[in-house]
Design a protein around this motif. Structure first.
Motif: not given
Length: 396
Positions: A240-245, A313-316, A321-326, A343-344
């Motif tokens: 999510r941008g520069g963050e990872v879950l 390892f897969f990327e999605a 931040p603050g704007r979930p997917g559509e 946590g992010w």
């Protein structure tokens, strides 16, 4: 190596006339051919690496080399080793001075360990056999030529062995020395997948005379290499941008309290992408379409216990931040019994309290590696240690 200078001195003194015995020097063409024919049957048909322990003056080693095998001889007597080198000159064979009970060669380096009339002289024969087995590759072979002799002079044999072996302890009671085929089979049986015993005493051509005591060869084959099999698991690098879950493990018995990416095992009959999509829905409640994930890293990992697995390892990516997917998707903890929190975290400033395997995968991902090894050594911690050794090895 055992310190036994008297034994070494005995064999140094015996080296000069050692080959006078017909079955030692193999100077008689009939005796030589008898041994060559037997040895061809005991050694593999294809050329291999043969270790001749207690090689003496190298007569059997020479027969093995002439049959096309790559031969290494070991003898504790420097005079015996010198004579063996002379005999084996031009064959490419190597002769080392060393203790046959603890030979100076690497483990898992030979296809055959060949030993003649030696094991009965050594103390702690079970330990010696285990050591010899470790020198063999999977599917390797022990060729042990032994006997229980009554025609030999027990006094001279005792001087050679200097006490401490099963055979020598029996010599004083019965006049017999050595190991019977039954005794040796009992020692070797637990170490081998199969073994066979061939009696050699009745074949006078091997000895250059008629003998009446027990002489035999025991051929023992180790289990062949098993086809490698390991767990395949999948890991989601959810951006999510520069963050990872990351999820904190709990109540699983493995790495509890540490952070790890959403992950799981591939089930039988399941491809890795399908497994990733299933695990994502089960763990964090997000349904991803196949075209929303991209394989970014394959890593073979070995745990400190030695167990290996391969991780995909897969990327999605979700919204900023603050704007979930559509579609409004946000991860939720669907397995609170196994996970204490989600946590992010900044991908470029990951926390230290992570599983080392996952941390290595994310570090490799950030560095742009596509194929890597992460090979723990025994004693390494499961948890990431910023001051510990780097076990990550990129493969191209």
């Amino acid at each position: 190596m055992r310190d036994d200078t008297s034994t070494t001195a005995y064999w140094d003194a015996a080296a000069g006339d050692f080959d006078d015995e017909p079955d030692h020097g193999l100077r008689d063409p009939a005796v030589r051919e008898a041994w060559a024919a037997r040895l061809r049957g005991w050694l593999p048909e294809r050329p291999g690496d043969v270790l001749d322990l207690g090689c003496g003056t190298g007569s059997l080693a020479l027969l093995a080399a002439e049959a096309g095998h790559r031969v290494t001889g070991v003898d504790r007597s420097s005079r015996m080793a010198r004579l063996a080198r002379e005999k084996l000159a031009g064959t490419g064979a190597t002769v080392l001075v060393g203790d046959a009970a603890e030979p100076p060669v690497p483990e898992r380096s030979f296809d055959v360990v060949l030993v003649r009339h030696l094991l009965w002289l050594l103390p702690d024969q079970e330990a010696v056999l285990r050591r010899w087995v470790r020198l063999l590759r999977p599917g390797g072979r022990l060729v042990l030529i032994e006997g229980r002799w009554g025609e030999s002079d027990p006094t001279s044999l005792s001087a050679a062995g200097q006490s401490g072996s099963v055979g020598l302890s029996a010599a004083g009671q019965s006049g017999l020395v050595g190991l019977s085929a039954a005794e040796l089979s009992g020692l070797v049986g637990p170490l081998a997948e199969r073994l066979s015993v061939e009696q050699l005493g009745p074949d006078a051509a091997l000895w250059g005379r008629v003998v009446r005591d027990e002489r035999y060869v025991l051929v023992a084959d180790l289990a062949p290499a098993r086809r490698h099999a390991e767990i395949v698991d999948v890991h989601l690098i959810l951006r999510r941008g520069g963050e990872v879950l990351l999820a904190r493990r709990a109540n699983t018995g493995y790495a509890d309290g540490l952070l790890h990416a959403p992950s799981g095992h591939v089930e039988d009959g399941e491809d890795v992408r399908a497994a990733l999509l299933r695990e994502t829905a089960e763990e964090i409640g997000i349904t991803l379409a196949p075209d929303e994930v991209r394989a970014v890293l394959v890593m073979q990992h070995k745990a400190p216990t030695g167990a290996a697995r391969t991780g995909w390892f897969f990327e999605a990516e979700l919204g900023a931040p603050g704007r979930p997917g559509e579609d409004g998707r946000e991860p939720v903890n669907r397995e609170p019994e196994k996970c204490s929190e989600l946590g992010w975290f900044p991908l470029d400033a990951l926390p230290d309290d992570m599983v080392a395997y996952c941390r290595a995968g994310l570090d490799a991902y950030r560095a742009g590696h596509r194929f890597t090894l992460h090979w723990h050594e025994p004693g390494d911690p499961i948890a990431y240690d910023p001051a510990g050794p780097d076990r990550l090895t990129p493969l191209g």
